[in-house]
Scaffold this motif. Structure first.
Motif, mmCIF file in Angstrom:
data_model
loop_
_atom_site.group_PDB
_atom_site.id
_atom_site.type_symbol
_atom_site.label_atom_id
_atom_site.label_comp_id
_atom_site.label_asym_id
_atom_site.label_seq_id
_atom_site.Cartn_x
_atom_site.Cartn_y
_atom_site.Cartn_z
ATOM 1 N N VAL A 129 0.834 -1.206 0.000
ATOM 2 C CA VAL A 129 0.000 0.000 0.000
ATOM 3 C C VAL A 129 0.869 1.257 0.000
ATOM 4 N N ALA A 130 1.932 1.258 0.793
ATOM 5 C CA ALA A 130 2.813 2.426 0.837
ATOM 6 C C ALA A 130 3.536 2.636 -0.492
ATOM 7 N N SER A 131 3.847 1.557 -1.189
ATOM 8 C CA SER A 131 4.515 1.712 -2.489
ATOM 9 C C SER A 131 3.554 2.212 -3.557
ATOM 10 N N LEU A 132 2.259 1.986 -3.359
ATOM 11 C CA LEU A 132 1.269 2.488 -4.309
ATOM 12 C C LEU A 132 0.949 3.965 -4.108
ATOM 13 N N LEU A 133 1.407 4.540 -3.007
ATOM 14 C CA LEU A 133 1.148 5.945 -2.697
ATOM 15 C C LEU A 133 2.455 6.724 -2.571
#
Length: 132
Positions: free
Chosen positions: A117-121
């Motif tokens: 999730v953090a890599s997608l944002l």
């Protein structure tokens, strides 16, 4: 998100810490398996791969380039898939014996999902083009 890369780095550190925690207790062997130990190394050592992916993910979180953010999405997706595979492998019943799940295997799943999730944002500045 403004702080997504720091959130992602914290999640990577959670995954690395979870590799050292017990993942499953096998009552027939009376042993706890971790990411680095399984009886006769039958399940391999997925903790080594999680640590290697974690180092790469931290580097990609710190590089402020678009290619690094895209590569981080790929690496974190593979890490999440490996976490699902490890969960299935370590918690599956065999020969009528079901292992007891421990906290480490749950933290692997949650941590790799948080990294994804953090890599997608990513936090990348957007350059506005002036059209005349």
């Amino acid at each position: 998100m403004k702080n997504s890369q720091w959130f992602g780095i914290a999640a990577v550190l959670l995954v690395v810490a979870a590799c050292f925690m017990p993942w499953a207790y096998f009552p027939d062997l009376q042993k706890e398996f971790t990411g680095f130990f399984s009886e006769l190394n039958r399940y391999g050592r997925p903790g080594e791969l999680f640590v290697a992916f974690g180092v790469v993910e931290i580097v990609f979180f710190l590089i402020p380039r678009l290619w690094a953010k895209r590569a981080n999405i790929f690496v974190s997706a593979v890490s999440f898939a490996w976490g699902i595979k490890s969960y299935i492998l370590y918690t599956a019943c065999y020969r009528g014996t079901c292992p007891d799940r421990r906290i480490g295997i749950y933290l692997i799943l949650v941590g790799t999902l948080l990294v994804l999730v953090a890599s997608l944002l990513p936090n990348l500045p957007v350059k506005e083009e002036v059209s005349e």
